[in-house]
Design a protein around this motif. Structure first.
Motif, short mmCIF file in Angstrom:
data_model
loop_
_atom_site.label_atom_id
_atom_site.label_comp_id
_atom_site.label_asym_id
_atom_site.label_seq_id
_atom_site.Cartn_x
_atom_site.Cartn_y
_atom_site.Cartn_z
N GLU A 230 0.82 -1.21 0.00
CA GLU A 230 0.00 0.00 0.00
C GLU A 230 0.86 1.26 0.00
O GLU A 230 0.52 2.24 -0.66
CB GLU A 230 -0.96 -0.01 1.20
CG GLU A 230 -2.08 -1.02 1.08
CD GLU A 230 -3.02 -0.74 -0.07
OE1 GLU A 230 -3.43 0.43 -0.25
OE2 GLU A 230 -3.36 -1.68 -0.81
N LYS A 231 1.96 1.24 0.75
CA LYS A 231 2.84 2.41 0.78
C LYS A 231 3.51 2.62 -0.57
O LYS A 231 3.85 3.75 -0.93
CB LYS A 231 3.87 2.27 1.90
CG LYS A 231 3.23 2.47 3.27
CD LYS A 231 4.18 2.19 4.40
CE LYS A 231 5.14 3.34 4.57
NZ LYS A 231 6.03 3.16 5.73
N GLY B 135 2.01 1.98 -3.38
CA GLY B 135 0.97 2.28 -4.35
C GLY B 135 0.04 3.38 -3.87
O GLY B 135 0.48 4.41 -3.36
N VAL B 136 -1.24 3.12 -3.97
CA VAL B 136 -2.28 4.10 -3.64
C VAL B 136 -2.39 4.34 -2.14
O VAL B 136 -2.62 5.46 -1.70
CB VAL B 136 -3.65 3.64 -4.21
CG1 VAL B 136 -4.75 4.59 -3.81
CG2 VAL B 136 -3.56 3.50 -5.71
N GLY B 137 -2.24 3.31 -1.34
CA GLY B 137 -2.32 3.46 0.11
C GLY B 137 -3.73 3.49 0.66
O GLY B 137 -3.96 3.92 1.78
N ALA B 138 -4.70 3.00 -0.09
CA ALA B 138 -6.10 3.05 0.33
C ALA B 138 -6.44 2.06 1.43
O ALA B 138 -7.42 2.26 2.14
CB ALA B 138 -7.01 2.81 -0.87
#
Length: 177
Positions: free
Chosen positions: A41-42, A44-47
């Motif tokens: 997630e960190k 990429g998007v982190g959603a």
């Protein structure tokens, strides 16, 4: 035939260090889904980071833990899991209120004996990826202990000893040495 051994329990209780030691001794290990998700997630998007969206994080952990179980079917012998499906279901229960039993059913996905790392304030460390404190870790431990017993697992507390002694303890209990 393989035996899936779950090592669960308190955040920063020494689980990953124990798995690393078991890996050095030649046993198959499966790393913690949560840490892998945070890294993804960190990058990429982190959603689905646990501090932004705990429910999405728990759902990703469920998916990853199920995938880990499927991949482990190809292994033989002892396979040690750093957290797993029960941990993810407890996280989902905390985030959304969904019942652990309803989420994963009553089938045991791991060996009956599960090792639980108790709170260990002397080694507890917060970091960029583990932002919660010891109080939240203790609550997590209590929920895991209760859920594991409710699901019919035999919970064995890991002693607060050196990592080598912990590994010896686990292997003696599962007949791996």
């Amino acid at each position: 035939m393989n035996r899936r051994i779950l090592i669960s329990g308190c955040s920063s209780g020494g689980k990953s260090t124990l798995l690393e030691e078991l890996g050095k001794r030649g046993f198959a290990t499966v790393p913690e889904p949560g840490r892998r998700i945070v890294a993804e997630e960190k990058a990429g998007v982190g959603a689905a980071l646990p501090w932004f969206n705990p429910e999405a994080f728990a759902r990703r952990a469920m998916e990853m833990a199920r995938s880990d179980l499927i991949m482990a079917e190809r292994e033989t012998g002892l396979i040690f899991f750093d957290r797993g499906l029960v941990d993810a279901a407890v996280g989902l229960q905390t985030a959304s209120g969904s019942c652990v039993r309803d989420t994963i059913g009553t089938h045991r996905h791991y060996d009956r004996t599960v090792f639980l790392a108790p709170p260990w304030p002397e080694i507890f460390v917060q970091d960029e990826d583990r932002r919660h404190g010891i109080k939240a870790a203790v609550q997590e431990f209590e929920q895991l202990n209760s859920s594991l017993q409710d699901l019919g697992y035999e919970v064995v507390m890991l002693p607060k000893v050196t990592v080598q002694e912990r590994a010896d303890f686990v292997l003696q209990r599962v007949g791996g040495e």
